[in-house]
Structure formats: C-alpha cells, structure tokens
Write an enzyme that holds these catalytic residues in place. Structure first.
Site, PDB file in Angstrom:
ATOM      1  CB  CYS A 273      -0.977  -0.041   1.171  1.00  0.00           C
ATOM      2  SG  CYS A 273      -2.393   1.052   0.943  1.00  0.00           S
ATOM      3  CG  HIS A 365      -4.507  -3.616   2.497  1.00  0.00           C
ATOM      4  ND1 HIS A 365      -4.055  -3.119   3.701  1.00  0.00           N
ATOM      5  CD2 HIS A 365      -4.760  -2.538   1.733  1.00  0.00           C
ATOM      6  CE1 HIS A 365      -4.039  -1.797   3.657  1.00  0.00           C
ATOM      7  NE2 HIS A 365      -4.471  -1.423   2.466  1.00  0.00           N
ATOM      8  CD  GLU A 367      -3.345  -6.225   5.311  1.00  0.00           C
ATOM      9  OE1 GLU A 367      -4.146  -5.273   5.336  1.00  0.00           O
ATOM     10  OE2 GLU A 367      -2.464  -6.325   4.439  1.00  0.00           O
TER      11      GLU A 367
END
Length: 405
Positions: A273, A365, A367
C-alpha cells in the site's frame, strides 16, 4: 454481553434515529439523515468502500485516518464488534456513513454494538443516507472533502456548513504517517522456530501484518516512521518491510530516504500500500492522486508473474505513475523495475518488482483484514527473497542510496 447492556444499546440506537444529521460535500451537494455514533461535527475526505463484510477492520485501519468512509453495502452493524477483529487500538475514520444500521447485532462473536463503539471512540456518523446515490456522485465527481454535522450543528445553514468543509485540509500534500505510527518500538515474536528477523516500519500498520509474518517464523521489530537508518542497522535484520498508511506519498521524504539506503544495501524489501508508493518514489517514479481510489475487498488484480487473477482488499487513493506502457520495464538508480501486478478494472499499477535488487511491493492488502486470502502468498514470496540472501547485508550510506528521486 448482558441482556441489560443489549437493551441499553438498543435504546441508544432508537434515540439516534431522532437526532438529525446532514452530510455536506465540498461541491455543495448535501444528504439528510440521522445521527449514528457520536453527535457533533467532523470533516475529512469522502471515500467509499465496497466491502459487504469486515467493517470493523476498515474502521480500525489507520490508513483511513482523516477520511469520511461511505459504506456501499446497505446493512452495516449486523455482526456487532469484538476485540479480536480490531486492526489497531482505536477507530481511525474521521466519519462514517451508512444506509441502514442494524438495530441489534446478531453474531456469536459479537461483544458489542457498532453504534455504541462509534460513540465510545468519538466518531461522528450518519445513517439513513442513500449511499448508492452518494457513491455514484463520488465516482462521477471524484473523492472530495465532506463534513458530517449532527444534533444542533445539523440545523445550521448549509452554506455555513459548506464553508467549514471547504476550509478542511486536502489529502494531497498531507503528511500523516507521523500521526498514526507507533510511539515506541515493539516486537512481535515468531510462532515456533525463529527463522528471520524483519524490521517493519509502521506507517499505519495493521495488526494482522506482523502476525502473518510471525506465523512464518519471523521476529518482527515494529519501528516508528521516524526511525533512522542507524536504528534499523542496529537490529541486523534479514529484511525490511514498509506498511500501509494514510497521506500523500510525495510528503514522505524521510521514509523514502531510508528506503533508498535499504535498497543500496541490497537488503530484501517488501512493501504494501503506502509502502508500495514509497518504493516507487525511491526508485525515481512519480505518484499521483486517483480520482476516487480503490477501496473494499473485491478488487481484481492480475499477477503477471503467474498469470493468475486475485480478488484483493484495497484502500488507496494514490498510485505509482508508470512512465511507459505497464508491460515495459524501466531503469532506476537500483536497476531495472517492472510492473508485477495490475488492476483489471482500470489498469492502475498494483505492484512493482525490482529485477536487479531484492525488492518488491504491492498496492493492495495481502493481510486481507478484511478480505479474501488470494494474496497471502506474497508473505511467502518475501520469505523466499530472504532465503536467497541468508547473510544480512549491512545498511549503510552508499552513494547511490542518496540518489535523488
């Protein structure tokens, strides 16, 4: 949660329905509704998120600092809130816009009501808004400043409220990493055997990221955004990670300077990001503001290395400006660089990979908090990068590390 607490939260929700609120955009359009969360006023950049689930992860993502988040899904709050899904210690959004908030949460993991959580964190929100019309307006006109005014403030003349919105700072030129980073370094220990040590620069990091690194046997030293190269060197890391975060990457001169020293030392690097944008700037590329950004958990991205399409979680309003066709590598002070990932909706650069240095990054992202898990392999790719260089390089002030962007 006790029945008494549930009853109290339901009464607070019903009371909110009687408190007027208004959303005012900087182009003069306004939307009337009811207060949701804290009563008062707030301003920020209006953005929309397309996620149908995972609102708590969105709210607690530091990347949303100073943004008024519009949820495109009509029903919000159905699953309540809980301590486990917090991505940071607080709710970061500047304001919250929903259509139909749940009267009561209904989920076995729920530990509280979303409206109550917003009140406790002082987040001013609005409900009863036609979020579909609002989203279409932002898509047509672009992300813009907005204010939410509730209670007595909602009764003020719209022209007066518009002046307050127009006086709010723009996201372009905003340096926000220092406002969301950790005040002190901390360590996340590896799960099981210790394999590698990574320094993670906290530009607005989410809790899931060091946890996923730790699952792969990595000891993660999370450092403030203001950390120096000497502080990084002292930890003798096998790799360096730059996190997500808010603000304009063009303002992050200190962080970009640090990253250039990491690249000069040929220390394995992974960024996501905001970290992706900073890698671009460290390589001499420009960044720019997207018309309305990418946000939500259903964004299709092509991994050019494998040819696979991933459904990914996004939250970014800036992107790397590629100087040529995105299928053509370019030269940088650290060797050749190519676009590794591209957004299929609009061809925005979603990842870059150095061909002559151990560094790569993605704009989204992996995650996946919240979101799909298609991109979790990127953490394994980072481990593979460190495996190929078992001896940590020494981070120093080599001449090319100080090369201008």
């Amino acid at each position: 949660m006790s029945t008494q607490r549930e009853h109290q939260e339901q009464q607070e929700h019903l009371a909110d329905a009687d408190v007027p609120a208004v959303l005012v955009l900087e182009d003069g359009r306004s939307f009337a509704g009811q207060a949701y969360g804290a009563v008062g006023r707030t301003v920020g950049e209006a953005v929309f998120s397309t996620g149908m689930t995972g609102y708590q992860e969105t709210l607690t993502d530091p990347s949303y600092h100073r943004q008024v988040v519009v949820m495109t899904a009509p029903h919000i709050g159905n699953t309540g809130v809980n301590a486990e899904d917090m991505e940071s210690a607080r709710i970061w959004v500047a304001g919250y816009v929903v259509r139909d908030p749940a009267i009561r949460p209904s989920n076995w993991r729920s530990q509280g009501d979303l409206g109550t959580a917003l009140r406790e964190h002082g987040v001013v929100g609005i409900s009863g808004v036609d979020t579909r019309a609002l989203t279409r307006h932002i898509r047509d006109r672009g992300a813009m400043r907005a204010g939410i005014f509730s209670g007595a403030d909602a009764r003020r003349p719209v022209a007066e409220l518009l002046e307050e919105v127009s006086a709010a700072p723009l996201m372009v030129g905003a340096a926000l990493a220092a406002e969301v980073t950790t005040a002190e370094p901390y360590v996340v220990e590896p799960a099981g055997e210790h394999r590698y040590t990574v320094v993670a620069l906290d530009l607005g990091i989410k809790g899931s990221t060091p946890a996923l690194l730790a699952q792969r046997g990595i000891r993660v030293h999370v450092l403030p955004a203001t950390s120096s190269v000497d502080e990084v060197r002292a930890l003798n890391p096998d790799g360096v990670f730059f996190s997500n975060g808010p603000g304009d990457p063009a303002t992050a001169e200190h962080e970009v300077g640090l990253l250039r020293k990491v690249l000069a030392a040929e220390l394995p690097f992974f960024g996501i990001c905001f970290g992706n944008q900073l890698l671009g700037r460290a390589l001499g590329l420009d960044t720019y503001k997207l018309p309305f950004g990418h946000r939500g958990i259903n964004q299709p991205v092509l991994d050019r290395r494998t040819g696979k399409v991933e459904v990914t979680s996004h939250n970014h309003g800036f992107a790397i400006a590629w100087p040529t066709a995105t299928d053509t590598p370019v030269d940088s002070p650290f060797g050749r660089v190519r676009v590794s990932h591209v957004a299929l909706n609009d061809e925005v650069v979603e990842g870059v990979e150095c061909l002559d240095a151990p560094a790569f990054s993605v704009q989204y992202h992996p995650e996946a908090a919240a979101g799909p898990h298609d991109a979790a392999y990127l953490f394994d790719r980072f481990v593979e990068l460190m495996e190929s260089r078992p001896s940590p390089a020494s981070v120093d002030d080599k001449e090319r590390g100080d090369a201008p962007a």
